[in-house]
Design a protein around this motif. Sequence first.
Motif, PDB file in Angstrom:
ATOM      1  N   VAL A  56      48.394  39.466  47.528  1.00  0.00           N
ATOM      2  CA  VAL A  56      47.781  38.454  48.368  1.00  0.00           C
ATOM      3  C   VAL A  56      47.840  37.139  47.442  1.00  0.00           C
ATOM      4  O   VAL A  56      48.123  36.006  48.089  1.00  0.00           O
ATOM      5  CB  VAL A  56      46.179  38.814  48.237  1.00  0.00           C
ATOM      6  CG1 VAL A  56      45.206  37.729  48.796  1.00  0.00           C
ATOM      7  CG2 VAL A  56      46.232  40.113  49.189  1.00  0.00           C
ATOM      8  N   SER A  57      47.293  36.841  46.239  1.00  0.00           N
ATOM      9  CA  SER A  57      47.556  35.746  45.327  1.00  0.00           C
ATOM     10  C   SER A  57      47.726  36.179  43.838  1.00  0.00           C
ATOM     11  O   SER A  57      46.959  36.863  43.248  1.00  0.00           O
ATOM     12  CB  SER A  57      46.067  35.168  45.434  1.00  0.00           C
ATOM     13  OG  SER A  57      45.955  34.172  44.413  1.00  0.00           O
ATOM     14  N   GLN A  58      48.632  35.505  43.224  1.00  0.00           N
ATOM     15  CA  GLN A  58      49.252  35.842  41.865  1.00  0.00           C
ATOM     16  C   GLN A  58      48.012  35.481  40.872  1.00  0.00           C
ATOM     17  O   GLN A  58      47.638  36.125  39.915  1.00  0.00           O
ATOM     18  CB  GLN A  58      50.501  35.564  41.552  1.00  0.00           C
ATOM     19  CG  GLN A  58      50.870  35.959  40.235  1.00  0.00           C
ATOM     20  CD  GLN A  58      52.662  35.708  40.028  1.00  0.00           C
ATOM     21  OE1 GLN A  58      53.233  34.892  40.968  1.00  0.00           O
ATOM     22  NE2 GLN A  58      52.742  36.002  38.968  1.00  0.00           N
ATOM     23  N   GLY A  59      47.238  34.225  41.269  1.00  0.00           N
ATOM     24  CA  GLY A  59      46.409  33.734  40.772  1.00  0.00           C
ATOM     25  C   GLY A  59      45.036  34.591  40.565  1.00  0.00           C
ATOM     26  O   GLY A  59      44.417  34.785  39.423  1.00  0.00           O
ATOM     27  N   ASP A  60      44.851  35.140  41.567  1.00  0.00           N
ATOM     28  CA  ASP A  60      43.638  36.303  41.646  1.00  0.00           C
ATOM     29  C   ASP A  60      43.764  37.373  40.903  1.00  0.00           C
ATOM     30  O   ASP A  60      43.031  37.901  40.130  1.00  0.00           O
ATOM     31  CB  ASP A  60      43.198  36.407  43.072  1.00  0.00           C
ATOM     32  CG  ASP A  60      42.810  35.188  43.726  1.00  0.00           C
ATOM     33  OD1 ASP A  60      42.256  34.313  43.257  1.00  0.00           O
ATOM     34  OD2 ASP A  60      42.551  35.289  45.039  1.00  0.00           O
ATOM     35  N   TYR A  61      45.051  37.740  40.894  1.00  0.00           N
ATOM     36  CA  TYR A  61      45.574  39.054  40.136  1.00  0.00           C
ATOM     37  C   TYR A  61      45.490  38.622  38.797  1.00  0.00           C
ATOM     38  O   TYR A  61      44.913  39.428  38.025  1.00  0.00           O
ATOM     39  CB  TYR A  61      47.006  39.374  40.754  1.00  0.00           C
ATOM     40  CG  TYR A  61      47.611  40.572  39.821  1.00  0.00           C
ATOM     41  CD1 TYR A  61      47.095  41.864  39.786  1.00  0.00           C
ATOM     42  CD2 TYR A  61      48.601  40.095  38.679  1.00  0.00           C
ATOM     43  CE1 TYR A  61      47.664  42.964  39.287  1.00  0.00           C
ATOM     44  CE2 TYR A  61      49.006  41.319  37.916  1.00  0.00           C
ATOM     45  CZ  TYR A  61      48.444  42.540  38.151  1.00  0.00           C
ATOM     46  OH  TYR A  61      49.053  43.499  37.440  1.00  0.00           O
ATOM     47  N   ASN A  62      46.172  37.471  38.257  1.00  0.00           N
ATOM     48  CA  ASN A  62      45.924  37.244  36.797  1.00  0.00           C
ATOM     49  C   ASN A  62      44.495  37.140  36.310  1.00  0.00           C
ATOM     50  O   ASN A  62      44.304  37.536  35.280  1.00  0.00           O
ATOM     51  CB  ASN A  62      46.813  35.977  36.691  1.00  0.00           C
ATOM     52  CG  ASN A  62      48.441  36.035  36.826  1.00  0.00           C
ATOM     53  OD1 ASN A  62      48.897  37.099  36.479  1.00  0.00           O
ATOM     54  ND2 ASN A  62      48.953  35.156  37.175  1.00  0.00           N
ATOM     55  N   SER A  63      43.541  36.538  37.127  1.00  0.00           N
ATOM     56  CA  SER A  63      42.343  36.500  36.623  1.00  0.00           C
ATOM     57  C   SER A  63      41.654  37.767  36.560  1.00  0.00           C
ATOM     58  O   SER A  63      40.706  38.132  35.591  1.00  0.00           O
ATOM     59  CB  SER A  63      41.597  35.678  37.650  1.00  0.00           C
ATOM     60  OG  SER A  63      41.192  36.030  38.955  1.00  0.00           O
ATOM     61  N   VAL A  64      41.827  38.804  37.439  1.00  0.00           N
ATOM     62  CA  VAL A  64      41.535  40.064  37.460  1.00  0.00           C
ATOM     63  C   VAL A  64      41.794  40.777  36.372  1.00  0.00           C
ATOM     64  O   VAL A  64      41.063  41.358  35.308  1.00  0.00           O
ATOM     65  CB  VAL A  64      41.700  40.706  38.741  1.00  0.00           C
ATOM     66  CG1 VAL A  64      41.385  42.380  38.610  1.00  0.00           C
ATOM     67  CG2 VAL A  64      40.692  40.308  40.147  1.00  0.00           C
ATOM     68  N   ILE A  65      43.085  40.593  35.981  1.00  0.00           N
ATOM     69  CA  ILE A  65      43.977  41.257  34.880  1.00  0.00           C
ATOM     70  C   ILE A  65      43.367  40.875  33.534  1.00  0.00           C
ATOM     71  O   ILE A  65      42.839  41.345  32.600  1.00  0.00           O
ATOM     72  CB  ILE A  65      45.307  41.320  34.856  1.00  0.00           C
ATOM     73  CG1 ILE A  65      45.465  42.135  36.095  1.00  0.00           C
ATOM     74  CG2 ILE A  65      45.664  41.701  33.743  1.00  0.00           C
ATOM     75  CD1 ILE A  65      45.389  43.634  36.151  1.00  0.00           C
TER      76      ILE A  65
END
Length: 140
Positions: A56-65
Amino acid sequence: MATTTSGGGTSSRTRKKGTLYRGREGMWSWVAHRITGVLIFFFLFAHVLDASLLRVSQGDYNSVINSYKNPIVNFLEYGLTAAICFHAFNGLRIIAVDFWAKGPRLQKKMLYWVVGVWLVLMIGVFYPILAHSLHRIFGY
């Protein structure tokens, strides 16, 4: 063999102190196996959800991680490791009980071995898993 009393019940003096599923080791290993299985299931569910963010969104993924990089989550990772290891070792014990002719007779001894190996393993992986958090909390 239990003796009967005049009331038709068994004498408390000769009655066994529990059976395989009435408060003894077999019941507690059954309970622990179910609890660890449910915990592993919920981890896998959360893992699939956060990994799907990558599409969906690499930025959202990075913030979750990045939100996972704290001591609380690190201690939860240690707990997850403990749950997976116990579940795996106890599962092998259950397979042995079910498919090995001597399994039912040795189930209690095998459970003690499972717990012993599990404890040694968990002591051995304590520092490697928690080193970053221990340094962050205690500063050494």
